[in-house]
Design a protein around this motif. Structure first.
Motif, PDB file in Angstrom:
ATOM      1  N   GLU A  55      59.922  18.116  44.475  1.00 15.87           N
ATOM      2  CA  GLU A  55      59.149  18.911  45.430  1.00 15.87           C
ATOM      3  C   GLU A  55      57.914  19.497  44.743  1.00 15.87           C
ATOM      4  O   GLU A  55      56.834  19.562  45.318  1.00 15.87           O
ATOM      5  CB  GLU A  55      60.008  20.043  46.004  1.00 15.87           C
ATOM      6  N   ALA A  59      54.167  18.663  45.872  1.00 15.40           N
ATOM      7  CA  ALA A  59      53.318  19.784  46.275  1.00 15.40           C
ATOM      8  C   ALA A  59      52.032  19.810  45.470  1.00 15.40           C
ATOM      9  O   ALA A  59      50.949  20.056  45.998  1.00 15.40           O
ATOM     10  CB  ALA A  59      54.069  21.101  46.119  1.00 15.40           C
TER      11      ALA A  59
ATOM     12  N   ILE B 235      55.275  33.347  47.613  1.00 16.80           N
ATOM     13  CA  ILE B 235      53.984  32.717  47.893  1.00 16.80           C
ATOM     14  C   ILE B 235      53.846  31.437  47.076  1.00 16.80           C
ATOM     15  O   ILE B 235      53.501  30.373  47.585  1.00 16.80           O
ATOM     16  CB  ILE B 235      52.826  33.682  47.571  1.00 16.80           C
ATOM     17  N   LYS B 236      54.153  31.537  45.799  1.00  7.76           N
ATOM     18  CA  LYS B 236      54.052  30.369  44.917  1.00  7.76           C
ATOM     19  C   LYS B 236      54.931  29.236  45.449  1.00  7.76           C
ATOM     20  O   LYS B 236      54.529  28.077  45.466  1.00  7.76           O
ATOM     21  CB  LYS B 236      54.486  30.761  43.511  1.00  7.76           C
ATOM     22  N   GLU B 237      56.134  29.596  45.883  1.00 11.43           N
ATOM     23  CA  GLU B 237      57.063  28.588  46.369  1.00 11.43           C
ATOM     24  C   GLU B 237      56.493  27.840  47.573  1.00 11.43           C
ATOM     25  O   GLU B 237      56.649  26.629  47.697  1.00 11.43           O
ATOM     26  CB  GLU B 237      58.366  29.280  46.743  1.00 11.43           C
ATOM     27  N   GLN B 238      55.830  28.564  48.489  1.00 12.26           N
ATOM     28  CA  GLN B 238      55.291  27.898  49.681  1.00 12.26           C
ATOM     29  C   GLN B 238      54.205  26.902  49.314  1.00 12.26           C
ATOM     30  O   GLN B 238      54.082  25.855  49.929  1.00 12.26           O
ATOM     31  CB  GLN B 238      54.722  28.927  50.671  1.00 12.26           C
ATOM     32  N   PHE B 239      53.407  27.233  48.303  1.00 20.00           N
ATOM     33  CA  PHE B 239      52.302  26.348  47.955  1.00 20.00           C
ATOM     34  C   PHE B 239      52.723  25.235  47.008  1.00 20.00           C
ATOM     35  O   PHE B 239      52.242  24.118  47.111  1.00 20.00           O
ATOM     36  CB  PHE B 239      51.158  27.147  47.319  1.00 20.00           C
ATOM     37  N   LEU B 240      53.607  25.549  46.069  1.00 21.78           N
ATOM     38  CA  LEU B 240      53.888  24.572  45.023  1.00 21.78           C
ATOM     39  C   LEU B 240      55.301  24.009  45.056  1.00 21.78           C
ATOM     40  O   LEU B 240      55.715  23.339  44.146  1.00 21.78           O
ATOM     41  CB  LEU B 240      53.561  25.172  43.650  1.00 21.78           C
ATOM     42  N   GLU B 241      56.099  24.312  46.081  1.00 22.13           N
ATOM     43  CA  GLU B 241      57.389  23.653  46.211  1.00 22.13           C
ATOM     44  C   GLU B 241      57.645  23.208  47.648  1.00 22.13           C
ATOM     45  O   GLU B 241      57.796  22.040  47.921  1.00 22.13           O
ATOM     46  CB  GLU B 241      58.524  24.578  45.739  1.00 22.13           C
ATOM     47  N   SER B 242      57.673  24.190  48.583  1.00 24.25           N
ATOM     48  CA  SER B 242      58.062  23.856  49.951  1.00 24.25           C
ATOM     49  C   SER B 242      56.946  23.202  50.754  1.00 24.25           C
ATOM     50  O   SER B 242      57.166  22.744  51.863  1.00 24.25           O
ATOM     51  CB  SER B 242      58.514  25.111  50.687  1.00 24.25           C
ATOM     52  N   ARG B 243      55.739  23.195  50.219  1.00 25.59           N
ATOM     53  CA  ARG B 243      54.581  22.618  50.916  1.00 25.59           C
ATOM     54  C   ARG B 243      54.409  23.222  52.308  1.00 25.59           C
ATOM     55  O   ARG B 243      54.200  22.520  53.275  1.00 25.59           O
ATOM     56  CB  ARG B 243      54.735  21.098  51.020  1.00 25.59           C
ATOM     57  N   ASP B 244      54.556  24.539  52.415  1.00 23.51           N
ATOM     58  CA  ASP B 244      54.361  25.217  53.698  1.00 23.51           C
ATOM     59  C   ASP B 244      53.176  26.165  53.550  1.00 23.51           C
ATOM     60  O   ASP B 244      53.337  27.358  53.345  1.00 23.51           O
ATOM     61  CB  ASP B 244      55.640  25.982  54.072  1.00 23.51           C
TER      62      ASP B 244
ATOM     63  N   PHE C 207      47.306  27.625  39.586  1.00 26.46           N
ATOM     64  CA  PHE C 207      47.127  27.091  40.933  1.00 26.46           C
ATOM     65  C   PHE C 207      46.019  26.048  41.018  1.00 26.46           C
ATOM     66  O   PHE C 207      46.130  25.095  41.775  1.00 26.46           O
ATOM     67  CB  PHE C 207      46.841  28.220  41.933  1.00 26.46           C
TER      68      PHE C 207
END
Lengths: 351, 277, 262
Positions: A55, A59, B235-244, C207
């Motif tokens: 993932e 991403a 926040i990091k998770e949404q951008f760099l893992e869950s792609r949300d 990022f």
């Protein structure tokens, strides 16, 4: 000042005319030895960036990281990248060693006809543990119960890590509950969530990679993770002469099998070097490195004679046909499912 | 308009335009994009679904509905505020005696003493966190909330010490002498004179510690346990893992609003006008 | 103040110890002859040897240096302009300038990182890499330079500039011959500050970094996450030694730049 600036820029830019192959790889998934041999043979440089979860890799690519020639995604991620039209078809005339791949790994469901992918290595997501400690505590090591049942966990409080991966942890819970990892049944998802929440107070942390050193140091006694990482922890503990041993086994309820593949990303600038690299890695002696040095399973038939017997005979690295029946590969999810899984994941972390 | 006035105008624009344009493009515009992103749909493979499709703008309140749909996300905000509050408080407790000592030492030593505070922070942020991994691992404290707070305090301490010292150094010693002459004990002198005068320093230190802690993700990730998830991690998770990305944008936007409110509050609290009244 | 109490000194010493002890541990273990940072085994310098043979690490260090020098130079020019504009023309449209310049400084870094990522991807369709990192670093550095330069200007007597103008100097001449020499220490301090910020930055770079442009903090992060190797301790120790040297040199060259001005 200007001179300094110029000097720094010169330092940073790769020497002109130098051939560089950009590889986006799992951490701890190719040995320095292998890299050096390839660099010598192709007179080029291999530059790697690392990820520790599919993932994370998907991403980062979606976020605009372009320019990787090669990536090493697991089957489900290959499927997703193909649908995304992000991959470059392979030129098989440049891959004379392709027939080395075992027949059962060719023509996979995620890439019929291997138009885009060449299998590189396999890992099983399983349990690694401190053999000495667990023997002292008299705990079984062949079942997911070890990380899900409070009865066992009570003796392991704060000594267990599980993967910081929504997909992998849910899959482990599903197998323990006797469900398929592909289930979409909300009731089963809820059951898995409750199982995880019940066990969570006993776990130390979610970790995708630090468990390698934590096992080797001895602060963590049981870890949910990839077979190749467990092998590394085992070797590290041995080399550092720790007063205990690290072992790993595939739980009897079944687990996730990952087949990781080389694919060419469309944004890569050196498909020529990428093909050369893949073919280099398809050669039996080179392919054997991933098993001998990294401890991963091997889809390459020509590698078999080179693989050390204690590794070839380890069922946690090379699953037996009977075990294969209980291993499943993950599939990719659509955005709505992704969001509800992510929501559940957040809830798991907060509660 | 005189020639000089014209030329003055030209200078003014020549000087102020480049930084203004740069920041409008690379700071303000991205922030506004974040606002629209929070109203968009997630893309199938990640990123955002196109804003316009079939000649229509595709905006939705879905992400906000999702966010406010249950307490989970609000709870993480609340938890982050608690961690930030605890960090700030401990920083204050650690910083005060040190700042007081430096301010009370002979003038020729002060610069050196301040330099000694800054020096450890010339090392990389990650190295300072890494030090705590090594330190807490054998103690069995790694992967606990205590480890997270320890890391947070360690990384942010100078941001409390420096404004506090800057404030304390300006205090007029005759005030304390006068208080002593009037028979005030050491504690009374501190509580009635030094403390109230140091409030502006405390407030700026609080803003400098509290706000960055809110957005921190590396420290909970490296030092924290199973429950240590803060807004930054989410926040990091949404951008760099869950792609949300829409959810990530919504979370970022709400954090921005919270930070702006806090900054305004602390500026108001630290303003001299309020101190006088 | 002569009301020093021993317990206050004790507390202050304890805080100093708190500041230095963790870093001392990092340095000590960089000489430990064991793969694991768990217990002292024996003295060795092999981690340093390994470090200097580590091409990826050296490349990351070179990247960081190049990015920091470039970003700091651009940010110093833009930040100085912003600082002057904020001090000289606090009227009209430019009244909004301080808000624009100072907000990025006050924001948690992650917000800057995320919004730039969105912007690069959704608006510019930019490939992440050197350019995106540079833009990000310049954006967060401008405010720091502007604050320092404005503070320097604020302490000056406006009549000097008037005198120059009355003597017939053009705005450019006034700037070249009067303003610039006076604010030079501020500009230098601003440059050093943005250089340090850039070379140290992890969150925002995390990022917006792309293929092949790993910076030193990113490299350290991936090493910490995977396996603890004393190589990280060795690179940390060297970095600390480097910063100490830089600070020492800076304190010799510009003693004022290090002082905390009330």
């Amino acid at each position: 000042m200007k001179a300094l600036l110029l000097a720094a820029l010169l330092l940073a830019a790769p020497a002109r005319g130098e051939d560089v192959l950009y590889l986006y790889n799992w951490n701890n998934y190719i040995s320095d030895d292998t890299v050096q041999r390839f660099e010598t043979s192709c007179k080029c440089r291999l530059k790697q960036d690392y990820y520790s979860d599919n993932e994370e890799m998907l991403a980062k690519l979606e976020a605009g990281a372009a320019g990787y020639d090669l990536i090493v995604p697991t089957g489900n991620a290959v499927e997703s990248l193909i649908r995304r039209q992000a991959l470059r078809p392979l030129d098989k005339t440049l891959l004379p060693h392709l027939p080395n791949i075992k027949r059962e790994y060719l023509d996979p469901w995620y890439d019929p006809g291997n138009r885009y992918s060449v299998p590189y290595a396999t890992t099983v997501t399983l349990l690694g543990f401190n053999v000495t400690r667990l023997a002292e505590l008299g705990l079984p090591t062949d079942s997911w119960a070890l990380i899900f049942e409070p009865e066992y966990l009570a003796k392991l409080k704060g000594r267990v890590t599980v993967l910081n991966s929504q997909r992998e942890l849910m899959a482990a819970a599903m197998r323990y509950l006797g469900h398929s990892v592909h289930t979409r049944d909300p009731a089963q998802w809820d059951e898995a969530k409750r199982l995880i929440l019940r066990a969570k107070p006993y776990w130390a942390t979610f970790s995708n990679s630090t468990y390698i050193k934590d096992l080797a140091i001895g602060t963590i006694w049981v870890a949910h993770g990839y077979s190749s990482d467990m092998y590394r922890a085992q070797q590290d503990a041995r080399q550092a002469k720790r007063p205990f041993a690290i072992g790993f086994t595939t739980p009897k309820e079944g687990a996730v099998l990952a087949v990781d593949n080389f694919v060419l990303h469309k944004s890569g600038r050196r498909p020529d070097l990428a093909h050369r690299f893949i073919d280099f890695m398809l050669d039996g002696a080179n392919a054997a490195d991933i098993s001998n040095l990294i401890g991963a399973g091997n889809p390459n038939a020509a590698a078999t004679p080179y693989i050390a017997p204690e590794i070839a005979g380890n069922p946690a690295i090379f699953p037996s046909p009977a075990q294969m029946q209980r291993l499943e590969m993950l599939r990719d999810l659509d955005p709505a499912t992704r969001r509800s899984l992510s929501r559940m994941w957040t809830e798991i972390k907060v509660r | 308009m005189t020639k000089r006035g014209l030329r003055g105008d030209l200078t003014r624009w020549l000087v102020s335009l480049p930084p203004t344009v740069f920041l409008l493009v690379f700071f303000l515009a991205p922030t506004l994009i974040m606002v629209t992103a929070s109203f968009q749909n997630p893309g199938e493979f990640g990123g955002l679904a196109p804003l316009f499709a079939e000649g229509q703008a595709r905006l939705t309140l879905e992400t906000y509905r999702f966010f406010f749909g249950d307490w989970i996300y609000a709870e993480i905000f609340l938890r982050s505020f608690l961690v930030a509050g605890a960090t700030t408080l401990i920083c204050l407790i650690f910083a005060y005696p040190l700042a007081l000592t430096i301010a009370a030492s002979p003038k020729r030593h002060r610069d050196l003493l301040v330099l000694l505070v800054i020096l450890p922070f010339a090392s990389n942020f990650l190295i300072r966190v890494y030090a705590w991994i090594i330190l807490l691992g054998p103690a069995g404290l790694l992967y606990t909330p205590i480890a997270v707070i320890a890391g947070m305090v360690y990384v942010h301490l100078p941001f409390m010490i420096l404004p506090l010292y800057t404030n304390l150094e300006k205090h007029d010693p005759t005030l304390l002498e006068a208080a002593q002459d009037l028979g005030a004990g050491a504690w009374t002198r501190f509580w009635r004179v030094t403390w109230p005068l140091s409030l502006p320093g405390i407030w700026s230190g609080t803003a400098l510690v509290f706000i960055p802690v809110l957005g921190m993700f590396a420290i909970p990730e490296l030092l924290g346990g199973t429950g240590d998830i803060l807004i930054g991690n989410l926040i990091k998770e949404q951008f760099l893992e869950s792609r949300d990305w829409p959810l990530g944008s919504t979370l970022s936007l709400l954090l921005t609003l919270a930070v702006l409110a806090l900054a305004a509050l602390s500026a108001w609290a630290a303003s001299p006008r309020r101190q006088r009244s | 103040m002569k009301h020093r109490t021993p317990w206050l000194w004790g507390a202050a010493l304890a805080v100093y110890a708190f500041l230095y002890l963790p870093l001392a541990v990092v340095v000590i273990f960089s000489f430990n002859d064991s793969q694991l940072n768990a217990q002292w085994v024996g003295f060795t310098t092999r981690w340093y040897a390994k470090l200097f043979a580590d091409g990826e690490m050296l490349h990351a260090a070179a990247n960081s240096l190049a990015i920091a020098l470039t970003a700091a130079s651009v940010a110093t020019v833009l930040g100085t302009m912003a600082g002057i504009a904020m001090q000289r023309w606090p009227t009209g449209v430019l009244r909004a300038l301080p808000g624009l310049v100072l907000t990025p400084v006050a924001m948690p870094e992650i917000l800057l990182g995320v919004s730039l990522l969105l912007f690069f991807r959704e608006v510019l369709d930019l490939t992440l890499g050197l350019v995106s990192i540079l833009v990000a670093h310049i954006t967060f550095s401008i405010g720091f330079v502007a604050i320092i330069v404005r503070a320097r200007l604020a302490g000056m007597d406006e009549s000097i500039f008037e005198a120059a103008r009355d003597l017939g100097a053009s705005p450019w001449q006034t700037f070249r011959c009067v303003t610039l020499p006076l604010i030079a220490p501020g500009i230098l301090a601003g440059f050093l500050m943005s250089f340090t910020l850039s070379i140290d930055d992890f969150v925002i770079t995390f990022f917006v970094a792309g293929v092949g442009v790993t910076t030193l903090p990113l490299q350290i992060y991936s090493m910490i996450k995977v396996a603890v190797s004393p190589e990280v301790n060795a690179v940390s120790t060297l970095l600390m030694a480097l910063t100490l040297t830089l600070i020492f040199i800076a304190s010799r060259l510009a003693p004022d730049a290090l002082k905390v001005k009330p």
